[in-house]
Structure formats: C-alpha cells, structure tokens
Design an enzyme around this catalytic site. Structure first.
Site, PDB file in Angstrom:
ATOM      1  N   GLN A  16       0.917  -1.116   0.086  1.00 20.09           N
ATOM      2  CA  GLN A  16       0.157   0.161  -0.115  1.00 20.09           C
ATOM      3  C   GLN A  16       0.708   1.198   0.353  1.00 20.09           C
ATOM      4  OE1 GLN A  16      -3.444   2.683   2.789  1.00 20.09           O
ATOM      5  NE2 GLN A  16      -3.197   0.149   3.132  1.00 20.09           N
ATOM      6  N   GLU A 138       1.331  -1.183   8.291  1.00 21.08           N
ATOM      7  CA  GLU A 138       0.417  -0.218   8.716  1.00 21.08           C
ATOM      8  C   GLU A 138       0.304   0.144  10.432  1.00 21.08           C
ATOM      9  OE1 GLU A 138      -1.669   2.375   7.197  1.00 21.08           O
ATOM     10  OE2 GLU A 138      -1.701   3.007   9.248  1.00 21.08           O
ATOM     11  N   ASP A 167       0.745   4.015   5.912  1.00 15.93           N
ATOM     12  CA  ASP A 167       0.552   3.451   4.613  1.00 15.93           C
ATOM     13  C   ASP A 167       0.519   4.596   3.583  1.00 15.93           C
ATOM     14  OD1 ASP A 167       1.674   0.885   5.052  1.00 15.93           O
ATOM     15  OD2 ASP A 167      -0.235  -0.044   4.967  1.00 15.93           O
ATOM     16  N   GLY A 246      -7.806  20.576  19.142  1.00 19.35           N
ATOM     17  CA  GLY A 246      -7.436  21.892  19.148  1.00 19.35           C
ATOM     18  C   GLY A 246      -8.095  22.841  20.264  1.00 19.35           C
ATOM     19  N   GLY A 247      -8.128  23.991  20.202  1.00 14.09           N
ATOM     20  CA  GLY A 247      -8.364  24.942  21.291  1.00 14.09           C
ATOM     21  C   GLY A 247      -9.805  25.030  21.459  1.00 14.09           C
TER      22      GLY A 247
HETATM   23  N1  CAO Z   1      11.712 -10.561  -8.918  1.00 14.68           N
HETATM   24  C1  CAO Z   1      12.158 -11.125  -8.051  1.00 14.68           C
HETATM   25  N2  CAO Z   1      12.270 -10.871  -6.704  1.00 14.68           N
HETATM   26  C2  CAO Z   1      11.549  -9.891  -6.094  1.00 14.68           C
HETATM   27  C3  CAO Z   1      10.744  -9.219  -7.099  1.00 14.68           C
HETATM   28  C4  CAO Z   1      10.811  -9.281  -8.475  1.00 14.68           C
HETATM   29  N3  CAO Z   1      10.353  -8.643  -9.322  1.00 14.68           N
HETATM   30  N4  CAO Z   1      10.230  -8.135  -6.308  1.00 14.68           N
HETATM   31  C5  CAO Z   1      10.728  -8.450  -5.209  1.00 14.68           C
HETATM   32  N5  CAO Z   1      11.269  -9.545  -4.939  1.00 14.68           N
HETATM   33  C6  CAO Z   1      11.971 -10.095  -3.814  1.00 14.68           C
HETATM   34  C7  CAO Z   1      12.601  -9.304  -3.070  1.00 14.68           C
HETATM   35  O1  CAO Z   1      13.892  -9.040  -3.653  1.00 14.68           O
HETATM   36  C8  CAO Z   1      12.855  -9.959  -1.743  1.00 14.68           C
HETATM   37  O2  CAO Z   1      13.868 -10.952  -1.848  1.00 14.68           O
HETATM   38  P1  CAO Z   1      15.122 -11.237  -0.922  1.00 14.68           P
HETATM   39  O3  CAO Z   1      14.347 -11.080   0.615  1.00 14.68           O
HETATM   40  O4  CAO Z   1      15.862 -12.221  -1.045  1.00 14.68           O
HETATM   41  O5  CAO Z   1      15.821  -9.930  -0.897  1.00 14.68           O
HETATM   42  C9  CAO Z   1      11.393 -10.707  -1.722  1.00 14.68           C
HETATM   43  O6  CAO Z   1      10.929 -10.452  -2.985  1.00 14.68           O
HETATM   44  C10 CAO Z   1      10.690  -9.926  -0.494  1.00 14.68           C
HETATM   45  O7  CAO Z   1      10.640  -8.880  -0.440  1.00 14.68           O
HETATM   46  P2  CAO Z   1      10.115  -8.063   0.923  1.00 14.68           P
HETATM   47  O8  CAO Z   1      10.994  -8.505   1.849  1.00 14.68           O
HETATM   48  O9  CAO Z   1      10.095  -6.583   0.656  1.00 14.68           O
HETATM   49  O10 CAO Z   1       8.582  -8.418   0.813  1.00 14.68           O
HETATM   50  P3  CAO Z   1       7.827  -8.967   2.083  1.00 14.68           P
HETATM   51  O11 CAO Z   1       6.603  -9.562   1.692  1.00 14.68           O
HETATM   52  O12 CAO Z   1       8.551 -10.205   2.835  1.00 14.68           O
HETATM   53  O13 CAO Z   1       7.750  -8.044   3.074  1.00 14.68           O
HETATM   54  C11 CAO Z   1       6.894  -5.619   3.702  1.00 14.68           C
HETATM   55  C12 CAO Z   1       6.822  -6.913   2.947  1.00 14.68           C
HETATM   56  C13 CAO Z   1       6.024  -4.685   3.395  1.00 14.68           C
HETATM   57  C14 CAO Z   1       6.917  -5.925   5.228  1.00 14.68           C
HETATM   58  C15 CAO Z   1       8.379  -5.123   3.422  1.00 14.68           C
HETATM   59  O14 CAO Z   1       8.632  -5.077   1.982  1.00 14.68           O
HETATM   60  C16 CAO Z   1       8.678  -3.864   4.141  1.00 14.68           C
HETATM   61  O15 CAO Z   1       8.937  -3.684   5.410  1.00 14.68           O
HETATM   62  N6  CAO Z   1       8.683  -2.714   3.386  1.00 14.68           N
HETATM   63  C17 CAO Z   1       9.168  -1.465   3.779  1.00 14.68           C
HETATM   64  C18 CAO Z   1       8.100  -0.793   4.690  1.00 14.68           C
HETATM   65  C19 CAO Z   1       6.563  -0.741   3.887  1.00 14.68           C
HETATM   66  O16 CAO Z   1       6.427  -0.133   2.899  1.00 14.68           O
HETATM   67  N7  CAO Z   1       5.769  -1.021   4.584  1.00 14.68           N
HETATM   68  C20 CAO Z   1       4.319  -0.987   4.140  1.00 14.68           C
HETATM   69  C21 CAO Z   1       3.850  -2.330   3.810  1.00 14.68           C
HETATM   70  S1  CAO Z   1       1.882  -2.069   3.315  1.00 14.68           S
HETATM   71  O17 CAO Z   1       2.181  -0.655   2.497  1.00 14.68           O
END
Ligand code: CAO
Length: 424
Positions: A16, A138, A167, A246-247
C-alpha cells in the site's frame, strides 16, 4: 498537458504505502511503470479477493493509471532490463524490506552510476537507527509513531485508527519528497535519495500530541475531558477519546436513531465565537449570562455537563438536521458518515473524489479518486493494469527492444507472458 507529463517513474512498489505514492504521480500525468514478479505480481492482487479469479479491490484501488511489466529482478535478463529502465526513468520508487534492493544488486551507489539524474525514493518502516532493519506494516507504524498511544479512551487500551496514516500517509509524504527532488534537479542537474520512514510520517501527523507532551510540564491539559473530571495527568500525553485536538472544545454526540444506527452521531464544536448561538439553539439562552460559563477558560471544567446538555438536544435531531440547523449559524458540526453514505454521496461523485471504474475481470467498482485538485491538470482515473499487461509494450516501445533481442528476452523466462504478448 498534465502537470507531470513526460516524467517516467520506475515503480518498484508493492502493498500500500509505495503504490499510493505512485498512483498520485500517475494521476498528475507521470508515466508509471509498475514492475512485478512474473506470474505472481504485487501480493495485494490476490489478497482479500471478493470476485473469484479477478484482481482484488485492494490492488485495483491502489494502482490506477499505471502500466505493468513482469520482471524477475534476480535473473540476469531481468537485471539487464531493470538497468535499462533505470537509465530511462526519472524516478525509481520502492518499498521493499530494508536491504532487498541492495541484494538485487541495485544499491544507491550502483543506481547513481547507471543514471546520475535519477531520484531513488524509498519507504521504510523506520529511519536509520536500531530498528532500521525491521519489516513494518501499517499498524506497527501507527504504534511506533505515537498515534496508538494517543488514540482511544482514557480507560481503554491504545487504538489504531481506520485512516491508513502509516501506509497512505507515508505515500503522500514520499510523493512530496519526489516532486521536491524533481524540482531541485532542475537546478542541480542531479538526482538524490528520498527516504520517507513510516514512523516519521505518522509522528508528523501526530505533531499536536508532541505539542501536548511538552505542555504537560506547564500543568494539566485543560481542554482534555479528564481535566474537568478531576483525573490527574500522568507523564505522557494521554488518550483523549473524542475530545477536540485544538483549542475549541468538541465531542461526538448521539443523534436521533443512535440506538439502532451505529453512525447516528455528530461532531459538535462549541467554538467560542458562536457560544451565544449554541446556547440559543439548544434552548439554554440563560447560559449566556451564567458566570461559570462566561468565558472559554471558565467553561473548561464544565465541558462534560455542557456537552451532556447539547447531546440532549442533538438526540432530538438526525445528524443531517443538526448540520442543517447549525451550519447557517456558523456552529461547526459534522455528521459521522458511514462508508456507505460516502460511497453514494452525489457531491463527492460530482467532484471525482468517488469514481466508478470499469474493469475487464471484475466489472464496475467504486474507488477514491485524486483528493488533490489541480485546475490545469485534471485527473482521469483509468483502471489498474492486469499483471504484465504492458510487458511487451514497455520492452519494445519504451526500451527499444526488437527482433532477436526481444525473442532472447522472451526465451529467458524472466518476463512472464511476454512471449505470448509479443507473438500477438
Ligand atoms: N523479482 C524477483 N524478486 C523480487 C521481485 C521481483 N520482481 N520483487 C520483489 N522480489 C523479492 C525481493 O528482492 C525480496 O527478496 P530477498 O528477501 O531475497 O531480498 C523478496 O521478494 C521479498 O521482498 P520483501 O521482503 O520486501 O517482501 P515481504 O513480503 O517479505 O515484506 C513488507 C513486505 C511490506 C513488510 C516489506 O517490504 C517492508 O517492510 N517494506 C518497507 C516498509 C513498507 O513499505 N511497509 C508498508 C507495507 S504496506 O504498505
């Protein structure tokens, strides 16, 4: 011409926070190219599915006006194409877990080498420091940014809010950072790194609560209900229920029908400038001469009694009648609108804030359009892309791959259904 026409965004975002940012940029006219994992795509495509086989509303409502390309970023052919996209684009936006982009081989140093003019914009849960490696969603941000500890009632637990301030709020902050960096690039000729940590974004939106934290040193917060109730303040900004921040004191009050309608309530503000009108409208004209109620400061310890009497009046009216009666008198009130009422609101539909969009897999649905209106850059909301819908188009038209090169990429398997699309 749209405000951001000509700006190319390499949208490496998911879920998001990042997608809300790039959707805004798309609405302002940028060409947003969303990179997704082949065959899988953004995880939200298949989360909270309501129409079997179709992209979810979670995905469609965050990804309008974008193009989708499937790329396996860990495959050599995928890296080649990503490198070309970095060369071509003005901005790269990502919100992967900390370190994920580096692990793909696209550190900020490498990105700058490929294109010194590019802006790299990132959302992370936390800024530099002891939590910088954490994955964050979030509600974690709402808790870490000061929102949860200051939301809810004094005698209850901390609460998260329905507004996605972690988000979507951070997405908004990031969008501002991006256009600011684009403006700076006009003068400096260089790109820069933009970071919007979710904790910081939530805290920015909770600014008034940090204000109150410091005011505590000077004594009790007299506009909080607990002051009138004689409850002592602790060492941190307390939860203030529905008190106005607010106030000008305000509360949520019951309206006619509250017994069966969970949203038959109004917000009511006893703004000092219209105190006399409040007294008249609720049928207490003698309050205007009452010594204990004669100034805003004198009224503070009596707010519970005052609002209880106002509520006796609001309970005789619907929330819309309260609005119709108070509005002409400049008494600030607001009906508690349900999502159903908002979705069906003709005024919001007329301004393009509620929009009906058609989608090939799921049919028509409502979404929230652009909440920011530019007079010379009107927004036309178009549907979100299907997974990899524009892979062939981007490889050929944007990056210039043709003939054998295109076949080589298709054969690599790093671009999902590109072979089929290219053949078509
Ligand atoms: N091709 C190949 N690999 C891909 C890819 C693609 N097109 N897109 C993503 N990946 C891989 C990433 O490289 C990562 O691999 P590694 O762990 O080996 O480096 C893997 O997918 C997972 O990515 P991720 O860790 O970002 O995803 P997740 O689902 O485990 O975590 C989230 C999700 C949101 C918790 C994390 O991305 C995060 O903390 N982001 C920053 C904060 C944020 O934006 N939070 C808001 C989320 S809701 O809006």
């Amino acid at each position: 011409m749209k405000a951001l026409e000509g700006v190319k965004i390499l949208d490496f975002t998911h879920v998001q926070s990042g997608p809300t940012c790039t959707q805004l940029l798309a609405w302002f006219g940028a060409d947003v190219i969303k990179v997704e994992r082949p065959g899988v795509g953004d995880a939200t495509r298949k989360q909270l599915v309501d129409v079997k086989g179709a992209d979810s509303l979670y995905f469609t409502m965050l990804n309008h006006n974008k193009r989708s390309i499937e790329i396996n970023s860990k495959d050599p052919a995928g890296k080649e194409v990503l490198t070309k996209l970095i060369e071509t684009c003005d901005v790269m936006v990502e919100n992967f877990a900390p370190g994920a982009l580096d692990r793909m081989g696209f550190s900020w140093e490498n990105i700058q080498k490929i294109n010194p003019r590019i802006i790299l914009a990132s959302v992370k849960g936390f800024g530099p420091g002891k939590y910088e490696d954490c994955k964050v969603y979030e509600n974690v941000a709402q808790c870490a940014g000061g929102s949860a500890s200051t939301t809810g009632f004094l005698d209850g637990p901390p609460l998260v809010t329905g507004a996605q301030i972690g988000d979507s709020g951070t997405g908004l902050h990031l969008a501002l950072g991006i256009v600011t960096a684009l403006y700076h690039r006009e003068k400096s000729g260089r790109g820069q790194k933009v970071l919007a940590p979710m904790q910081d974004g939530v805290l920015n939106l909770c600014r008034v609560k940090l204000r109150d934290q410091q005011r505590l040193a000077a004594g009790p917060l007299t506009e909080y209900s607990q002051y009138g109730e004689g409850i002592e303040f602790g060492e941190a900004t307390p939860r203030a229920g529905n008190d106005s921040g607010g106030g000008q004191p305000g509360r949520i009050l019951k309206c006619k029908g509250w017994q069966h309608d969970p949203n038959a309530y109004t917000y009511f503000i006893t703004q000092a400038a219209v105190w006399d009108k409040v007294c008249d409208v609720i049928g207490e004209p003698e309050w205007k001469n009452k010594e204990e109620y004669s100034t805003p400061a004198k009224r503070l310890p009596h707010l519970n009694a005052i609002f209880a009497r106002i509520e006796d009046w609001t309970m005789t009216k619907t929330k819309f009648e309260v609005m119709d009666i108070c509005n002409p008198l400049d008494i600030p009130v607001g009906p508690i609108l349900s999502m159903k009422e908002i979705m069906e609101d003709e005024g919001l539909q007329a301004t393009g804030t509620i929009v009906k969009v058609d989608h090939p897999e799921r049919g028509a649905y409502y979404t929230v359009g652009c909440p920011i209106k530019l007079s010379d850059s009107p927004v036309e909301v178009t549907r979100s892309p299907l997974l990899g819908e524009h892979t062939a188009e981007i490889l050929s038209e944007v990056l210039g791959y043709t003939g054998d090169d295109l076949t080589r990429l298709a054969d690599s398997g790093a671009f999902g259904n590109v072979r089929k699309e290219a053949a078509e």
